[in-house]
Design an enzyme around this catalytic site. Structure first.
Site, short mmCIF file in Angstrom:
data_model
loop_
_atom_site.label_atom_id
_atom_site.label_comp_id
_atom_site.label_asym_id
_atom_site.label_seq_id
_atom_site.Cartn_x
_atom_site.Cartn_y
_atom_site.Cartn_z
N GLY A 11 31.96 61.81 33.81
CA GLY A 11 32.47 60.51 34.24
C GLY A 11 31.87 60.11 35.57
N ARG A 21 27.80 62.08 28.46
CA ARG A 21 28.39 63.30 27.93
C ARG A 21 27.44 63.77 26.84
NH1 ARG A 21 33.33 60.57 29.78
NH2 ARG A 21 34.14 62.03 31.31
N ASP A 31 34.70 68.51 36.46
CA ASP A 31 35.02 69.83 35.95
C ASP A 31 34.10 70.30 34.81
OD1 ASP A 31 37.00 71.72 36.42
OD2 ASP A 31 37.85 71.29 34.42
N THR A 53 34.12 63.19 40.98
CA THR A 53 35.13 62.70 40.02
C THR A 53 36.22 61.96 40.79
OG1 THR A 53 36.98 63.39 38.62
CG2 THR A 53 36.09 65.07 40.07
N ASP A 77 39.23 61.89 39.99
CA ASP A 77 40.52 62.57 39.80
C ASP A 77 40.90 63.53 40.93
OD1 ASP A 77 40.96 61.31 37.40
OD2 ASP A 77 39.93 62.87 36.24
N ASP A 137 40.27 66.70 41.21
CA ASP A 137 40.90 67.85 40.54
C ASP A 137 39.99 69.08 40.48
OD1 ASP A 137 39.06 66.83 38.80
OD2 ASP A 137 40.36 66.88 37.04
N ARG A 183 44.42 62.16 33.35
CA ARG A 183 44.96 62.77 32.13
C ARG A 183 45.66 64.09 32.43
NH1 ARG A 183 40.87 60.42 28.82
NH2 ARG A 183 39.33 61.85 29.66
P1 ADP Z 1 33.22 65.70 33.68
O1 ADP Z 1 32.05 66.38 34.29
O2 ADP Z 1 33.47 64.34 34.27
O3 ADP Z 1 34.45 66.57 33.65
P2 ADP Z 1 32.83 66.21 30.82
O4 ADP Z 1 33.96 67.16 30.75
O5 ADP Z 1 32.69 65.21 29.73
O6 ADP Z 1 32.82 65.35 32.15
O7 ADP Z 1 31.48 67.08 30.90
C1 ADP Z 1 30.21 66.46 30.98
C2 ADP Z 1 29.21 67.23 30.17
O8 ADP Z 1 29.09 68.57 30.66
C3 ADP Z 1 29.55 67.42 28.70
O9 ADP Z 1 29.20 66.31 27.90
C4 ADP Z 1 28.71 68.64 28.34
O10 ADP Z 1 27.37 68.28 28.11
C5 ADP Z 1 28.79 69.47 29.61
N1 ADP Z 1 29.86 70.46 29.47
C6 ADP Z 1 31.18 70.30 29.63
N2 ADP Z 1 31.87 71.44 29.39
C7 ADP Z 1 30.93 72.36 29.06
C8 ADP Z 1 30.98 73.75 28.70
N3 ADP Z 1 32.13 74.44 28.63
N4 ADP Z 1 29.80 74.38 28.42
C9 ADP Z 1 28.63 73.71 28.49
N5 ADP Z 1 28.54 72.41 28.82
C10 ADP Z 1 29.65 71.74 29.11
#
Ligand code: ADP
Length: 320
Positions: free
Chosen positions: A12, A73, A104, A127, A129, A131, A173
């Site tokens: 995000g 993502r 995260d 982020t 958030d 968090d 969330r």
């Molecule tokens: P944010 O970074 O804002 O929390 P996401 O949770 O959507 O956003 O994570 C962004 C991208 O990071 C995901 O689309 C994926 O490509 C990668 N990612 C997230 N979690 C994992 C994981 N456990 N292992 C590998 N890649 C991950």
């Protein structure tokens, strides 16, 4: 000393990501190190959307929200094959280390990539958030809180004019930080967060009692993880008999020109990240603790859950 690094934004978007990328880029160039930008998060890493950056590539972006590198993502990156392809694309260009600005999930992906390939990685928490475990601050959280505050000021005017209850739903969330901080700063009477249970019947009883004592209006801020304004509004209207309106801020919270705090903090974090990765450090996230930049173990940052400060929860009740 690394001679060539890359920087990317992922997950995000949040206001201030541009300031972070700018700081990473200019710090690296200042050190005589090559710096590459990866577009569209892990997607760009896999699709080879990677370009070498000069100082002018990060001109005119510190004041802009979003991220000029783009973010995404990426499902493919969650597989070992996807990550190996991403790693190969970096190695092919002589890239020796990576700075990831994201939330995260993005930091979790970065941690896995570094474990599997040995690629040095430094993370920055980006982020709204707020968090990310180990840091009291994340890039974009200040601007987002101010955006909510601005909306609350406007909602207050109309709530007061009509003697209404207004329920404002904000992002969060799993984390109530945004709702709590904006709620306290905006003088909300009720703040609902996922970290705290609440009894809507009890809340409605006390709303009614307050109106009977002459209160003109009530503002409630609810984090999306604690309930939907569209569902809470009708319940409150029915139980209290008071005219109630709902408002959902949505993606407005993600945008906007970053605040001074977000620009400055992102710049400070960006400099630290660049210097650390260049010097060969890895698996750390830079954040803030008591106003100072600190390094946090990347593994710890993604494997612990940050708690909402109980002092904030207490204060919100005292001041309501
Ligand atoms: P944010 O970074 O804002 O929390 P996401 O949770 O959507 O956003 O994570 C962004 C991208 O990071 C995901 O689309 C994926 O490509 C990668 N990612 C997230 N979690 C994992 C994981 N456990 N292992 C590998 N890649 C991950």
């Amino acid at each position: 000393m690394l001679k060539s690094i890359a920087v990317m934004t992922s997950g995000g978007d949040s206001p201030g990501m541009n300031a972070a990328v700018r700081a990473v880029t200019r710090t690296a160039l200042h050190q005589g190190v090559k710096v590459w930008g990866i577009k569209g998060g892990y997607h760009g890493m896999l699709d080879e959307d990677i370009f070498e950056m000069q100082s002018k590539d990060v001109s005119d972006i510190i004041q802009r929200g979003g991220t000029f590198l783009g973010t995404a993502r990426c499902k493919r990156f969650t597989t070992p094959e996807g990550r190996m392809l991403g790693y190969k694309n970096l190695v092919d260009r002589g890239i020796q280390g990576l700075v990831v600005v994201g939330g995260d999930g993005s930091l979790r992906g970065a941690s896995t990539l570094s474990q599997e390939t040995g690629l040095p990685i430094v993370g920055l928490p980006g982020t709204i958030d707020n968090d990310v475990w180990g840091s009291e601050y994340t890039i974009g959280s200040d601007t987002a809180a101010n955006t909510i505050l601005d909306a609350m000021n406007k909602l207050r005017d109309t709530a007061s004019a009509h003697r209404r209850i207004i329920v404002l739903e904000v992002m969060g969330r799993n984390s109530g930080w945004l709702a709590m901080v904006a709620g306290i700063s905006g003088g909300a009477e009720y703040i609902l967060v996922p970290e705290e249970e609440y009894d809507i019947s009890q809340i409605c009883d006390s709303m009614k009692a307050e109106y009977e004592k002459g209160k003109r209006y009530i503002l409630m801020v609810v984090a999306e993880g604690a309930g939907k304004a569209s569902e809470l509004g009708p319940i409150i209207a029915e139980k209290t008999g008071i005219d109630t309106r709902v408002s959902k801020l949505g993606h407005i919270q993600r945008g906007g020109s970053p605040s001074a705090i977000d620009r400055l903090n992102a710049s400070r974090l960006g400099e630290h990240a660049a210097l650390a990765i260049i010097s060969g450090l890895s698996d750390i996230v830079f954040g803030f603790n008591r106003g100072h930049v600190v390094s946090i173990n990347l593994h710890d940052a993604v494997n612990n859950k940050k708690q909402l400060d109980p002092q904030l929860i207490r204060l919100s009740k005292v001041l309501a």
